[in-house]
Design a protein around this motif. Structure first.
Motif, PDB file in Angstrom:
ATOM      1  N   LEU A  91       0.804  -1.222   0.000  1.00  0.00           N
ATOM      2  CA  LEU A  91       0.000   0.000   0.000  1.00  0.00           C
ATOM      3  C   LEU A  91       0.843   1.282   0.000  1.00  0.00           C
ATOM      4  CD1 LEU A  91      -2.549  -1.252   2.696  1.00  0.00           C
ATOM      5  CD2 LEU A  91      -3.025  -1.025   0.253  1.00  0.00           C
TER       6      LEU A  91
ATOM      7  N   ILE B 142       2.520   2.514   2.590  1.00  0.00           N
ATOM      8  CA  ILE B 142       2.334   3.270   3.843  1.00  0.00           C
ATOM      9  C   ILE B 142       3.611   3.108   4.685  1.00  0.00           C
ATOM     10  CG2 ILE B 142       0.852   3.629   5.872  1.00  0.00           C
ATOM     11  CD1 ILE B 142      -1.454   2.345   4.356  1.00  0.00           C
TER      12      ILE B 142
ATOM     13  N   PRO C 178      -7.684   8.439   4.218  1.00  0.00           N
ATOM     14  CA  PRO C 178      -6.864   7.336   3.699  1.00  0.00           C
ATOM     15  C   PRO C 178      -7.609   6.002   3.658  1.00  0.00           C
ATOM     16  CG  PRO C 178      -5.794   8.402   5.588  1.00  0.00           C
ATOM     17  CD  PRO C 178      -7.037   9.160   5.308  1.00  0.00           C
ATOM     18  N   CYS C 179      -8.398   5.707   4.706  1.00  0.00           N
ATOM     19  CA  CYS C 179      -9.055   4.392   4.747  1.00  0.00           C
ATOM     20  C   CYS C 179     -10.105   4.259   3.650  1.00  0.00           C
ATOM     21  CB  CYS C 179      -9.693   4.142   6.103  1.00  0.00           C
ATOM     22  SG  CYS C 179      -8.442   4.089   7.379  1.00  0.00           S
TER      23      CYS C 179
ATOM     24  N   CYS D 139      -8.155   3.727   0.438  1.00  0.00           N
ATOM     25  CA  CYS D 139      -7.551   2.408   0.524  1.00  0.00           C
ATOM     26  C   CYS D 139      -8.594   1.316   0.255  1.00  0.00           C
ATOM     27  CB  CYS D 139      -6.949   2.259   1.926  1.00  0.00           C
ATOM     28  SG  CYS D 139      -6.171   0.703   2.248  1.00  0.00           S
TER      29      CYS D 139
ATOM     30  N   LYS E 159      -8.261  -1.336  -2.699  1.00  0.00           N
ATOM     31  CA  LYS E 159      -8.132  -2.767  -2.371  1.00  0.00           C
ATOM     32  C   LYS E 159      -9.240  -3.582  -3.042  1.00  0.00           C
ATOM     33  CE  LYS E 159      -6.932  -2.468   2.285  1.00  0.00           C
ATOM     34  NZ  LYS E 159      -6.927  -2.876   3.639  1.00  0.00           N
TER      35      LYS E 159
ATOM     36  N   CYS F  40      -2.053  -0.791  10.917  1.00  0.00           N
ATOM     37  CA  CYS F  40      -1.849   0.319   9.996  1.00  0.00           C
ATOM     38  C   CYS F  40      -1.909   1.639  10.778  1.00  0.00           C
ATOM     39  CB  CYS F  40      -2.946   0.292   8.934  1.00  0.00           C
ATOM     40  SG  CYS F  40      -3.058   1.825   8.018  1.00  0.00           S
TER      41      CYS F  40
ATOM     42  N   TYR G  52      -2.930   4.459  10.026  1.00  0.00           N
ATOM     43  CA  TYR G  52      -4.166   5.225   9.813  1.00  0.00           C
ATOM     44  C   TYR G  52      -5.342   4.658  10.601  1.00  0.00           C
ATOM     45  CZ  TYR G  52      -1.608   7.384   6.015  1.00  0.00           C
ATOM     46  OH  TYR G  52      -0.671   8.055   5.289  1.00  0.00           O
TER      47      TYR G  52
HETATM   48 FE1  FES Z   1      -5.762   0.868   4.396  1.00  0.00          FE
HETATM   49 FE2  FES Z   1      -4.752   1.393   6.687  1.00  0.00          FE
HETATM   50  S1  FES Z   1      -5.567   2.804   5.302  1.00  0.00           S
HETATM   51  S2  FES Z   1      -4.796  -0.502   5.682  1.00  0.00           S
END
Ligand code: FES
Ligand code: AMP
Ligand code: ZN
Length: 309
Positions: free
Chosen positions: A82, A84, A130-131, A134, A138, A221, A223
């Motif tokens: 990802l 991160i 972000p989540c 993401c 995903k 993670c 976030y």
């Molecule tokens: Fe996707 Fe944390 S923002 S795993």
């Protein structure tokens, strides 16, 4: 000292929700048998089908692919880097270590290869949490990677599932409740999705990973700090401490009464293929391609800013 319920050897593991004390070997067997029962009960998978297991590098998904291969299923791993920072670097390291040790096939793809940057940067550019970015990425990449597979498996465990359930119930999100199930059949661009660990707790998957010597990343993670799901998990753990078995009863009771919500999930949504990539979506361009366009626009803008006239 407590003895194993099954063989009289000293018990090492106690599963309070089942009031079961077991030795290491019997725990492993009991755990695998319960997961296999879930797979059969919900017709998730048979041994001829090919399943793509989404692997984060954490205990649940690594334990899942280990267990599936051990029981003779045809599982291939799929990891998304990802981008991160240290969290993603270490996740990838654990995935590689696992791959080497177990000799399983694991496909690795990276968000940076797709967008030229990681989740944090994308989130800033498009001004979305972000989540949420993401999740979109995903979901898309899982389905694309699973093109030639029968299903996608994720490592969601009992604690994950009931935290989601609690959020859905507190907000009476009946459409989400209608779709919350251990198996989601394939439709349009979406592959069949299965969650074989929904009836085993986080404590049990962690114990299984530990006794089976699976290397996994401990960190969450960055976030996810402050995420509602973590708060719900804390509350549910406190309830479980006072009233053993509540977690399992919450999920099984919901599954028994889920038919009450099914009508809410029947809203027919008209889907059409994305004009860029063909993925089925509600608008002309899917969310993934839209993100890509927005990122590219922003890149063009900033490039123009710095280029001489
Ligand atoms: Fe996707 Fe944390 S923002 S795993
Ligand atoms: P999470 O949403 O982080 O709780 O993860 C839920 C499940 O999604 C995990 O058990 C994995 O199966 C899958 N998953 C999460 N992150 C990744 C990733 N980076 N690559 C592949 N699969 C992932
Ligand atoms: Zn698209």
């Amino acid at each position: 000292m407590r003895k194993c319920r099954l063989c009289e050897k000293p018990a090492e593991i106690y599963i309070s929700s089942h009031n079961l004390a077991l030795c290491r070997e019997d725990f492993i067997e009991n755990f695998e048998r319960r997961v296999e029962r879930t797979i059969r009960k919900f017709k998730m998978l048979d041994k001829r089908e090919r399943v793509l297991v989404a692997i984060s590098g954490g205990k649940d998904s690594l334990a899942l692919i280990h267990l599936l291969n051990k029981l003779g299923y045809r599982a291939t791993g799929y990891h998304i880097d990802l981008g991160i920072g240290d969290y993603s670097r270490e996740s990838l390291e654990r995935v590689r270590e696992f791959r080497k040790r177990e000799g399983v096939e694991i496909i690795v793809e990276s968000v940076r290869d797709e967008f030229g940057m990681g989740i944090g940067e994308i989130s800033k550019r498009v001004k979305q949490p972000p989540c949420s970015v993401c999740g979109t990425i995903k979901r898309y990449m899982f389905n694309r990677a699973a093109r030639n597979f029968d299903s996608i498996a994720t490592g969601h465990n009992l604690d994950d599932e009931i935290a989601t359930l609690m959020g859905n119930v507190l907000n009476w999100q009946t459409e989400y409740l209608a779709r919350q199930y251990p198996v989601l059949e394939s439709r349009d661009s979406l592959k069949k999705k299965i969650k074989p660990f929904v009836f085993v707790s986080e404590y049990e998957t962690a114990t299984y990973a530990f006794v089976e010597n699976i290397p996994y990343i401990l960190e969450e993670c960055p976030y996810s700090t402050g995420a509602k799901s973590i708060f719900y998990k804390e509350i549910l753990n406190r309830v479980e401490e006072r009233m053993t078995g509540t977690k399992l009863r919450f999920l099984s009771g919901f599954l028994k009464h889920r038919h009450l919500f099914l009508a809410s999930g029947e809203r027919k949504i008209d889907l059409k293929p994305c004009i860029k990539c063909g993925y089925m979506t509600t608008s002309d361009i899917c969310q993934f391609c839209r993100l890509k366009e927005r990122i590219n626009d922003k890149r063009r803008q900033s490039w123009q800013k710095f280029s001489p006239e």
